[in-house]
Design a protein around this motif. Structure first.
Motif, PDB file in Angstrom:
ATOM      1  N   PHE A 132       0.804  -1.220   0.000  1.00 33.87           N
ATOM      2  CA  PHE A 132       0.000   0.000   0.000  1.00 33.87           C
ATOM      3  C   PHE A 132       0.837   1.270   0.000  1.00 33.87           C
ATOM      4  O   PHE A 132       0.317   2.368  -0.059  1.00 33.87           O
ATOM      5  CB  PHE A 132      -0.923   0.025   1.225  1.00 33.87           C
ATOM      6  CG  PHE A 132      -1.838  -1.152   1.281  1.00 33.87           C
ATOM      7  CD1 PHE A 132      -2.872  -1.282   0.379  1.00 33.87           C
ATOM      8  CD2 PHE A 132      -1.650  -2.149   2.220  1.00 33.87           C
ATOM      9  CE1 PHE A 132      -3.723  -2.373   0.412  1.00 33.87           C
ATOM     10  CE2 PHE A 132      -2.486  -3.252   2.275  1.00 33.87           C
ATOM     11  CZ  PHE A 132      -3.529  -3.362   1.370  1.00 33.87           C
ATOM     12  N   PHE A 133       2.121   1.132   0.109  1.00 36.21           N
ATOM     13  CA  PHE A 133       3.014   2.281   0.202  1.00 36.21           C
ATOM     14  C   PHE A 133       3.587   2.602  -1.170  1.00 36.21           C
ATOM     15  O   PHE A 133       4.007   1.714  -1.892  1.00 36.21           O
ATOM     16  CB  PHE A 133       4.148   1.991   1.197  1.00 36.21           C
ATOM     17  CG  PHE A 133       3.652   1.631   2.558  1.00 36.21           C
ATOM     18  CD1 PHE A 133       3.205   2.602   3.433  1.00 36.21           C
ATOM     19  CD2 PHE A 133       3.595   0.299   2.950  1.00 36.21           C
ATOM     20  CE1 PHE A 133       2.736   2.265   4.684  1.00 36.21           C
ATOM     21  CE2 PHE A 133       3.132  -0.046   4.192  1.00 36.21           C
ATOM     22  CZ  PHE A 133       2.690   0.937   5.068  1.00 36.21           C
ATOM     23  N   PHE A 134       3.618   3.899  -1.501  1.00 38.91           N
ATOM     24  CA  PHE A 134       4.167   4.288  -2.793  1.00 38.91           C
ATOM     25  C   PHE A 134       4.786   5.676  -2.709  1.00 38.91           C
ATOM     26  O   PHE A 134       4.514   6.443  -1.791  1.00 38.91           O
ATOM     27  CB  PHE A 134       3.092   4.265  -3.889  1.00 38.91           C
ATOM     28  CG  PHE A 134       1.989   5.260  -3.698  1.00 38.91           C
ATOM     29  CD1 PHE A 134       2.102   6.553  -4.181  1.00 38.91           C
ATOM     30  CD2 PHE A 134       0.817   4.895  -3.045  1.00 38.91           C
ATOM     31  CE1 PHE A 134       1.083   7.465  -4.013  1.00 38.91           C
ATOM     32  CE2 PHE A 134      -0.211   5.798  -2.880  1.00 38.91           C
ATOM     33  CZ  PHE A 134      -0.078   7.082  -3.366  1.00 38.91           C
ATOM     34  N   LYS A 135       5.614   5.943  -3.695  1.00 41.41           N
ATOM     35  CA  LYS A 135       6.210   7.260  -3.864  1.00 41.41           C
ATOM     36  C   LYS A 135       6.181   7.573  -5.344  1.00 41.41           C
ATOM     37  O   LYS A 135       6.540   6.726  -6.173  1.00 41.41           O
ATOM     38  CB  LYS A 135       7.647   7.290  -3.359  1.00 41.41           C
ATOM     39  CG  LYS A 135       8.290   8.656  -3.521  1.00 41.41           C
ATOM     40  CD  LYS A 135       9.683   8.684  -2.946  1.00 41.41           C
ATOM     41  CE  LYS A 135      10.265  10.077  -3.126  1.00 41.41           C
ATOM     42  NZ  LYS A 135      11.578  10.194  -2.535  1.00 41.41           N
ATOM     43  N   THR A 136       5.720   8.766  -5.677  1.00 37.63           N
ATOM     44  CA  THR A 136       5.663   9.186  -7.061  1.00 37.63           C
ATOM     45  C   THR A 136       6.690  10.277  -7.310  1.00 37.63           C
ATOM     46  O   THR A 136       6.717  11.265  -6.589  1.00 37.63           O
ATOM     47  CB  THR A 136       4.249   9.697  -7.424  1.00 37.63           C
ATOM     48  OG1 THR A 136       3.294   8.683  -7.116  1.00 37.63           O
ATOM     49  CG2 THR A 136       4.164  10.058  -8.897  1.00 37.63           C
ATOM     50  N   MET A 137       7.518  10.060  -8.305  1.00 34.05           N
ATOM     51  CA  MET A 137       8.490  11.064  -8.731  1.00 34.05           C
ATOM     52  C   MET A 137       8.016  11.639 -10.053  1.00 34.05           C
ATOM     53  O   MET A 137       7.313  10.969 -10.822  1.00 34.05           O
ATOM     54  CB  MET A 137       9.864  10.429  -8.919  1.00 34.05           C
ATOM     55  CG  MET A 137      10.432   9.800  -7.674  1.00 34.05           C
ATOM     56  SD  MET A 137      11.990   8.961  -7.974  1.00 34.05           S
ATOM     57  CE  MET A 137      11.470   7.603  -9.013  1.00 34.05           C
ATOM     58  N   THR A 138       8.406  12.876 -10.325  1.00 33.97           N
ATOM     59  CA  THR A 138       8.089  13.500 -11.602  1.00 33.97           C
ATOM     60  C   THR A 138       9.388  13.771 -12.338  1.00 33.97           C
ATOM     61  O   THR A 138      10.282  14.422 -11.808  1.00 33.97           O
ATOM     62  CB  THR A 138       7.314  14.813 -11.389  1.00 33.97           C
ATOM     63  OG1 THR A 138       6.130  14.548 -10.653  1.00 33.97           O
ATOM     64  CG2 THR A 138       6.932  15.433 -12.724  1.00 33.97           C
TER      65      THR A 138
END
Length: 143
Positions: A132-138
């Motif tokens: 359930f854990f995430f990180k979004t980079m751009t």
């Protein structure tokens, strides 16, 4: 004069359309957690339809010879510049998902999905996640 204006508008529209058609494919400037660009990754599609990402350039010259010491398996001790860090992505609507991405610094592997920002086609969202854990980079499109 009218023909020149019409021609200019058509060239501009064609150029904007080409950029939109590029979608996720091409070169992207990857930033670290401080927002500093540290590498260029090329997103490409293999003949079998699989979408992958490869580090094509590390920007800091003194880091270009670094190897993936924390990676396991076939990637262990491979140069980071040239490393295929993303693989297994398949098109799913406006996103590409079902693949994996590796963090070369830690050797950790995450599930990944990527998509181009609808409002800013020169921005690529890269989401790595575990459960359930995430990180979004751009990432920004590179020329």
């Amino acid at each position: 004069m009218k023909k020149y204006i019409l021609f200019s508008i058509l060239i501009w529209a064609f150029g904007a359309n080409l950029n939109a058609q590029e979608g996720i494919f091409g070169k992207w400037r990857c930033t670290n957690h401080d927002g500093k660009v540290n590498s260029i990754v090329r997103i490409y599609q293999k003949d079998d339809g699989e979408v992958c990402g490869k580090v094509v350039r590390i920007l800091k010259e003194e880091d270009r010879d670094k190897i993936c010491t924390e990676c396991e398996g076939d990637l262990k001790n491979k140069p980071i510049e040239g490393l295929q860090l993303m693989h297994g992505l398949q098109k799913d609507g406006n996103e590409y998902s079902g693949g994996e991405i590796i963090n070369p610094k830690s050797g950790k592997i995450y599930k990944v999905k990527i998509w181009v920002d609808e409002d800013q086609p020169d921005k690529l969202n890269v989401r790595g996640y575990v459960a359930f854990f995430f990180k979004t980079m751009t990432w920004d499109r590179a020329d």
